[in-house]
Scaffold this motif. Structure first.
Motif, PDB file in Angstrom:
ATOM      1  N   LEU A 112       0.797  -1.297   0.118  1.00 10.60           N
ATOM      2  CA  LEU A 112       0.232   0.128  -0.026  1.00 10.60           C
ATOM      3  C   LEU A 112       0.903   1.184   0.206  1.00 10.60           C
ATOM      4  CD1 LEU A 112      -2.735   0.828  -0.021  1.00 10.60           C
ATOM      5  CD2 LEU A 112      -2.859   0.716   2.546  1.00 10.60           C
ATOM      6  N   ILE A 113       1.974   1.320   0.633  1.00 13.16           N
ATOM      7  CA  ILE A 113       2.988   2.161   0.694  1.00 13.16           C
ATOM      8  C   ILE A 113       3.323   2.482  -0.223  1.00 13.16           C
ATOM      9  CG2 ILE A 113       4.841   2.768   1.860  1.00 13.16           C
ATOM     10  CD1 ILE A 113       4.649   2.037   4.542  1.00 13.16           C
ATOM     11  N   SER A 114       4.187   0.962  -1.708  1.00 17.12           N
ATOM     12  CA  SER A 114       4.482   1.407  -2.305  1.00 17.12           C
ATOM     13  C   SER A 114       3.475   2.258  -3.554  1.00 17.12           C
ATOM     14  CB  SER A 114       4.653   0.131  -3.396  1.00 17.12           C
ATOM     15  OG  SER A 114       4.343  -0.511  -3.835  1.00 17.12           O
ATOM     16  N   ARG A 115       2.074   2.354  -3.128  1.00 16.27           N
ATOM     17  CA  ARG A 115       1.721   3.089  -4.316  1.00 16.27           C
ATOM     18  C   ARG A 115       0.833   4.531  -3.978  1.00 16.27           C
ATOM     19  NH1 ARG A 115      -1.516  -2.573  -3.743  1.00 16.27           N
ATOM     20  NH2 ARG A 115      -2.726  -1.679  -2.310  1.00 16.27           N
ATOM     21  N   VAL A 116       1.790   5.097  -3.028  1.00 20.04           N
ATOM     22  CA  VAL A 116       0.876   6.052  -2.767  1.00 20.04           C
ATOM     23  C   VAL A 116       1.816   7.262  -3.153  1.00 20.04           C
ATOM     24  CG1 VAL A 116      -0.987   5.275  -1.309  1.00 20.04           C
ATOM     25  CG2 VAL A 116       1.100   6.519  -0.286  1.00 20.04           C
ATOM     26  N   GLU A 117       2.367   8.584  -2.955  1.00 21.40           N
ATOM     27  CA  GLU A 117       3.244   9.591  -2.727  1.00 21.40           C
ATOM     28  C   GLU A 117       3.616   9.872  -1.555  1.00 21.40           C
ATOM     29  OE1 GLU A 117       4.632  11.262  -5.292  1.00 21.40           O
ATOM     30  OE2 GLU A 117       3.708   9.964  -6.810  1.00 21.40           O
ATOM     31  N   THR A 118       4.397  10.306  -1.242  1.00 20.52           N
ATOM     32  CA  THR A 118       4.655  10.937   0.081  1.00 20.52           C
ATOM     33  C   THR A 118       4.095  12.106   1.022  1.00 20.52           C
ATOM     34  OG1 THR A 118       6.836  10.402  -0.654  1.00 20.52           O
ATOM     35  CG2 THR A 118       7.104  11.499   1.714  1.00 20.52           C
ATOM     36  N   ALA A 119       3.002  12.559   0.127  1.00 20.83           N
ATOM     37  CA  ALA A 119       2.197  13.399   1.227  1.00 20.83           C
ATOM     38  C   ALA A 119       1.679  12.804   1.309  1.00 20.83           C
ATOM     39  CB  ALA A 119       2.294  14.772  -0.429  1.00 20.83           C
ATOM     40  N   ASP A 120       0.842  12.197   0.375  1.00 24.80           N
ATOM     41  CA  ASP A 120      -0.516  11.077   1.389  1.00 24.80           C
ATOM     42  C   ASP A 120      -0.545  10.668   2.613  1.00 24.80           C
ATOM     43  OD1 ASP A 120      -1.727  12.473  -1.123  1.00 24.80           O
ATOM     44  OD2 ASP A 120      -1.587  10.803  -2.608  1.00 24.80           O
ATOM     45  N   LEU A 121       0.696   9.936   2.757  1.00 28.79           N
ATOM     46  CA  LEU A 121       1.619   9.486   3.978  1.00 28.79           C
ATOM     47  C   LEU A 121       0.201   9.964   5.220  1.00 28.79           C
ATOM     48  CD1 LEU A 121       5.049   8.425   3.748  1.00 28.79           C
ATOM     49  CD2 LEU A 121       3.500   7.113   3.401  1.00 28.79           C
ATOM     50  N   LEU A 122      -0.098  11.268   5.971  1.00 33.84           N
ATOM     51  CA  LEU A 122      -1.262  11.018   6.807  1.00 33.84           C
ATOM     52  C   LEU A 122      -2.225  10.301   6.947  1.00 33.84           C
ATOM     53  CD1 LEU A 122       0.250  14.668   7.330  1.00 33.84           C
ATOM     54  CD2 LEU A 122       0.896  13.012   8.252  1.00 33.84           C
ATOM     55  N   ALA A 123      -2.879   9.967   5.467  1.00 34.40           N
ATOM     56  CA  ALA A 123      -3.916   9.540   5.204  1.00 34.40           C
ATOM     57  C   ALA A 123      -4.262   8.222   5.886  1.00 34.40           C
ATOM     58  CB  ALA A 123      -4.451  10.068   4.031  1.00 34.40           C
TER      59      ALA A 123
END
Length: 174
Positions: A112-123
Protein backbone atom coordinates in the motif's frame (compact mmCIF):
# COMPACT_ATOMS: atom_id res chain seq x y z
CA UNK A 1 -5.34 -54.50 41.97
CA UNK A 2 -4.09 -51.34 43.71
CA UNK A 3 -1.75 -50.64 40.79
CA UNK A 4 -4.69 -50.94 38.36
CA UNK A 5 -6.74 -48.46 40.35
CA UNK A 6 -3.82 -46.02 40.44
CA UNK A 7 -3.32 -46.34 36.66
CA UNK A 8 -7.04 -45.75 36.05
CA UNK A 9 -7.02 -42.72 38.35
CA UNK A 10 -4.01 -41.22 36.53
CA UNK A 11 -5.68 -41.80 33.14
CA UNK A 12 -8.90 -40.19 34.41
CA UNK A 13 -6.97 -37.12 35.56
CA UNK A 14 -5.14 -36.90 32.22
CA UNK A 15 -8.41 -37.28 30.27
CA UNK A 16 -10.12 -34.22 31.76
CA UNK A 17 -9.15 -30.70 30.63
CA UNK A 18 -10.74 -27.40 31.46
CA UNK A 19 -11.19 -24.57 29.01
CA UNK A 20 -10.33 -21.15 30.47
CA UNK A 21 -12.99 -18.48 30.07
CA UNK A 22 -12.39 -16.32 27.02
CA UNK A 23 -10.65 -19.18 25.18
CA UNK A 24 -11.36 -22.01 22.79
CA UNK A 25 -9.90 -25.42 23.40
CA UNK A 26 -8.97 -27.10 20.13
CA UNK A 27 -8.66 -30.88 20.44
CA UNK A 28 -6.56 -32.59 17.77
CA UNK A 29 -5.81 -36.23 17.20
CA UNK A 30 -2.53 -37.02 15.45
CA UNK A 31 -2.30 -33.43 14.16
CA UNK A 32 -5.85 -33.29 12.76
CA UNK A 33 -8.46 -31.11 14.49
CA UNK A 34 -11.23 -33.27 15.92
CA UNK A 35 -13.33 -30.70 17.74
CA UNK A 36 -13.40 -27.19 19.21
CA UNK A 37 -14.76 -26.78 22.73
CA UNK A 38 -16.11 -23.71 24.51
CA UNK A 39 -15.51 -23.04 28.19
CA UNK A 40 -15.98 -25.88 30.62
CA UNK A 41 -14.75 -29.43 31.05
CA UNK A 42 -13.49 -31.37 28.04
CA UNK A 43 -12.78 -35.07 27.86
CA UNK A 44 -9.90 -36.24 25.69
CA UNK A 45 -8.04 -39.46 25.02
CA UNK A 46 -4.75 -39.27 26.93
CA UNK A 47 -1.57 -39.66 24.85
CA UNK A 48 -3.65 -39.65 21.63
CA UNK A 49 -5.38 -36.26 21.62
CA UNK A 50 -3.69 -32.93 22.25
CA UNK A 51 -5.38 -29.75 23.45
CA UNK A 52 -4.47 -26.25 22.33
CA UNK A 53 -5.96 -23.15 23.95
CA UNK A 54 -6.62 -20.13 21.71
CA UNK A 55 -7.84 -16.69 22.85
CA UNK A 56 -11.28 -15.38 21.87
CA UNK A 57 -10.39 -11.76 22.57
CA UNK A 58 -8.78 -9.37 20.11
CA UNK A 59 -5.01 -9.39 19.89
CA UNK A 60 -2.96 -6.20 19.36
CA UNK A 61 0.06 -6.93 17.18
CA UNK A 62 2.86 -4.39 16.73
CA UNK A 63 3.78 -4.02 13.05
CA UNK A 64 6.80 -2.26 11.56
CA UNK A 65 7.11 -1.67 7.84
CA UNK A 66 10.03 -0.23 5.89
CA UNK A 67 9.16 0.61 2.30
CA UNK A 68 9.49 3.22 -0.43
CA UNK A 69 6.63 5.41 -1.55
CA UNK A 70 5.63 5.79 -5.19
CA UNK A 71 7.92 8.83 -5.41
CA UNK A 72 10.84 6.67 -4.06
CA UNK A 73 11.07 8.18 -0.57
CA UNK A 74 12.00 5.60 2.11
CA UNK A 75 9.57 5.50 5.05
CA UNK A 76 9.34 3.52 8.26
CA UNK A 77 5.79 2.90 9.46
CA UNK A 78 4.89 1.85 13.03
CA UNK A 79 1.41 0.38 13.39
CA UNK A 80 -0.77 -1.85 15.54
CA UNK A 81 -2.97 -4.48 13.92
CA UNK A 82 -6.03 -5.58 15.87
CA UNK A 83 -6.80 -9.21 14.95
CA UNK A 84 -9.07 -11.88 16.34
CA UNK A 85 -9.40 -15.60 15.77
CA UNK A 86 -12.59 -16.35 13.86
CA UNK A 87 -11.95 -19.98 12.94
CA UNK A 88 -10.12 -21.78 15.77
CA UNK A 89 -9.92 -25.06 13.84
CA UNK A 90 -7.98 -23.39 11.00
CA UNK A 91 -5.85 -21.32 13.41
CA UNK A 92 -4.87 -24.40 15.41
CA UNK A 93 -3.73 -26.12 12.22
CA UNK A 94 -1.12 -23.38 11.57
CA UNK A 95 2.23 -23.46 13.33
CA UNK A 96 2.02 -19.74 14.24
CA UNK A 97 -1.24 -18.17 13.05
CA UNK A 98 -0.73 -14.86 14.83
CA UNK A 99 2.82 -14.43 13.54
CA UNK A 100 1.70 -15.37 10.04
CA UNK A 101 -1.11 -12.81 10.18
CA UNK A 102 1.33 -10.13 11.36
CA UNK A 103 3.58 -10.91 8.40
CA UNK A 104 0.60 -10.77 6.05
CA UNK A 105 -0.48 -7.36 7.35
CA UNK A 106 3.11 -6.12 7.10
CA UNK A 107 3.32 -7.19 3.45
CA UNK A 108 -0.06 -5.62 2.62
CA UNK A 109 0.98 -2.30 4.23
CA UNK A 110 4.30 -2.29 2.34
CA UNK A 111 2.43 -2.76 -0.93
CA UNK A 112 0.00 0.00 0.00
CA UNK A 113 2.86 2.39 0.82
CA UNK A 114 4.50 1.67 -2.53
CA UNK A 115 1.34 2.87 -4.32
CA UNK A 116 1.03 6.31 -2.64
CA UNK A 117 2.93 9.58 -2.78
CA UNK A 118 4.82 10.77 0.30
CA UNK A 119 2.43 13.70 0.72
CA UNK A 120 -0.49 11.27 1.07
CA UNK A 121 1.08 9.27 3.91
CA UNK A 122 -0.80 11.22 6.57
CA UNK A 123 -4.01 9.66 5.27
CA UNK A 124 -2.67 6.34 6.56
CA UNK A 125 -3.69 7.26 10.09
CA UNK A 126 -7.31 6.73 9.11
CA UNK A 127 -6.80 4.01 6.48
CA UNK A 128 -9.33 1.17 6.69
CA UNK A 129 -8.24 -2.45 6.69
CA UNK A 130 -7.19 -3.47 3.21
CA UNK A 131 -9.06 -6.33 1.58
CA UNK A 132 -5.78 -8.06 0.83
CA UNK A 133 -4.70 -8.31 4.48
CA UNK A 134 -8.16 -9.53 5.49
CA UNK A 135 -8.24 -12.15 2.75
CA UNK A 136 -4.75 -13.45 3.49
CA UNK A 137 -5.37 -13.50 7.24
CA UNK A 138 -8.51 -15.59 6.69
CA UNK A 139 -6.18 -18.36 5.49
CA UNK A 140 -4.91 -18.54 9.09
CA UNK A 141 -8.38 -18.42 10.70
CA UNK A 142 -7.96 -14.78 11.72
CA UNK A 143 -9.74 -11.53 10.89
CA UNK A 144 -8.00 -8.15 10.83
CA UNK A 145 -10.41 -5.71 12.45
CA UNK A 146 -8.32 -2.55 12.38
CA UNK A 147 -4.89 -1.19 11.62
CA UNK A 148 -3.86 1.83 13.69
CA UNK A 149 -0.85 3.77 12.44
CA UNK A 150 1.18 4.90 15.44
CA UNK A 151 3.97 6.71 13.62
CA UNK A 152 5.50 7.47 10.25
CA UNK A 153 9.20 8.20 10.00
CA UNK A 154 10.99 9.53 6.92
CA UNK A 155 13.94 11.72 6.04
CA UNK A 156 13.16 15.40 5.70
CA UNK A 157 13.93 16.56 2.22
CA UNK A 158 13.42 20.02 0.70
CA UNK A 159 10.43 18.62 -1.19
CA UNK A 160 8.78 17.40 2.03
CA UNK A 161 9.48 20.67 3.83
CA UNK A 162 7.72 22.45 0.98
CA UNK A 163 4.61 20.38 1.71
CA UNK A 164 4.50 21.51 5.35
CA UNK A 165 1.85 24.14 6.03
CA UNK A 166 3.14 27.60 6.83
CA UNK A 167 1.59 28.91 10.00
CA UNK A 168 1.05 32.61 10.48
CA UNK A 169 2.40 32.30 14.02
CA UNK A 170 5.83 31.34 12.69
CA UNK A 171 5.69 33.48 9.55
CA UNK A 172 5.21 36.65 11.63
CA UNK A 173 8.25 35.89 13.78
CA UNK A 174 10.65 35.88 10.82
Amino acid sequence: MVAGVIVLAVLAVLAVRTTPSGCWLVVSRFGRVVRVADSGLVLRLPFIERCNSLPRTSLHLPITVSARTRDAVPVHLLATAVVRIVDPAVAAGCADPVGSAAGTVQTALAQLISRVETADLLAFRTKPVTEESSRLSAEFGLAVDMIVVDGIETELTPGLLGLAPTHTKYRNQT
